[in-house]
Design an enzyme around this catalytic site. Structure first.
Site, short mmCIF file in Angstrom:
data_model
loop_
_atom_site.label_atom_id
_atom_site.label_comp_id
_atom_site.label_asym_id
_atom_site.label_seq_id
_atom_site.Cartn_x
_atom_site.Cartn_y
_atom_site.Cartn_z
N ASN A 1 -64.53 -38.04 57.59
CA ASN A 1 -64.63 -37.15 58.73
C ASN A 1 -66.11 -37.00 59.11
OD1 ASN A 1 -63.92 -35.11 60.67
ND2 ASN A 1 -62.13 -34.65 59.41
N HIS B 1 -85.54 -37.86 42.33
CA HIS B 1 -86.99 -37.86 42.21
C HIS B 1 -87.41 -37.31 40.85
CE1 HIS B 1 -87.32 -38.70 46.51
NE2 HIS B 1 -86.32 -37.85 46.65
N ARG C 1 -57.78 -28.84 36.37
CA ARG C 1 -56.47 -29.10 35.77
C ARG C 1 -56.07 -30.54 36.04
NH1 ARG C 1 -52.23 -29.48 39.29
NH2 ARG C 1 -52.50 -28.66 41.39
#
Length: 196
Positions: free
Chosen positions: A84, A114, A182
């Protein structure tokens, strides 16, 4: 060893001032700019251009503009990939997406990092570690995936998560830092998502 070779070898390299890498990033950003300025209805042009930007694609690939990446050639997406709006891929190292991966809005995949010490960081040095996403993965809105992470197959990453460590197969994971909530089970197939 060139800076590009150091980058590929996961060593510290000069990302800010190396002319070869700067030219490659600018060329990719120009293509991304072109992609982002196509009309939404120009689907054929989008398809052709995303295949020029990404290093490897499946047959069915949809990337909703805007999107940005650094080099493009380090991005590989499998079959039935969808992202999206506002996808950002900092692909100094390989970023690999498996088949049937859905990415919600405002997600980032960042292979670049970095040094913690300011002396080397201020020299423009960075490192890049690959990111791998398995098959059948849904990445929720606003997720950020950090350098070197592997997300397994059949996984859901909850919206807003910051993924700093590997996530195994067949789980729902969420949080900052992202952690397994879970397992995904057969019981998930029984859930009715309609609202009464």
């Amino acid at each position: 060893m060139t800076e590009k070779e150091k980058m590929a070898a996961q060593l510290l390299y000069d990302a800010n001032y190396d002319k070869e890498l700067e030219a490659e990033r600018l060329a990719c950003k120009d293509l991304c700019f072109e992609y982002n300025n196509l009309r939404p209805s120009q689907t054929e042009e989008q398809d052709k251009l995303i295949r020029r930007i990404f290093g490897k694609t499946g047959e069915r690939v949809i990337v909703t503009a805007p999107m940005w990446c650094d080099y493009g050639y380090n991005v590989e997406v499998g079959e039935n990939f969808y992202s999206n709006h506002n996808l950002v891929i900092l692909d100094a190292a390989k970023v690999t997406f498996g088949n049937d991966v859905f990415v919600a809005p405002d997600c980032g995949f960042y292979t670049a990092g970095h040094p913690i010490d300011h002396q080397r960081r201020n020299l423009g040095l960075e490192y890049a570690y690959p990111i791998t996403v398995g098959d059948n993965v849904w990445i929720g809105g606003g997720v950020k995936v950090m350098p070197g992470v592997t997300i397994g197959s059949n996984v859901v990453i909850g919206g807003g998560s910051v993924v700093t460590k590997d996530i195994p197969d067949n789980v729902v994971a969420a949080g900052n830092p992202c952690r397994v909530i879970r397992p995904i089970t057969e019981k998930d197939m029984e859930r009715d998502y309609s609202r009464l």
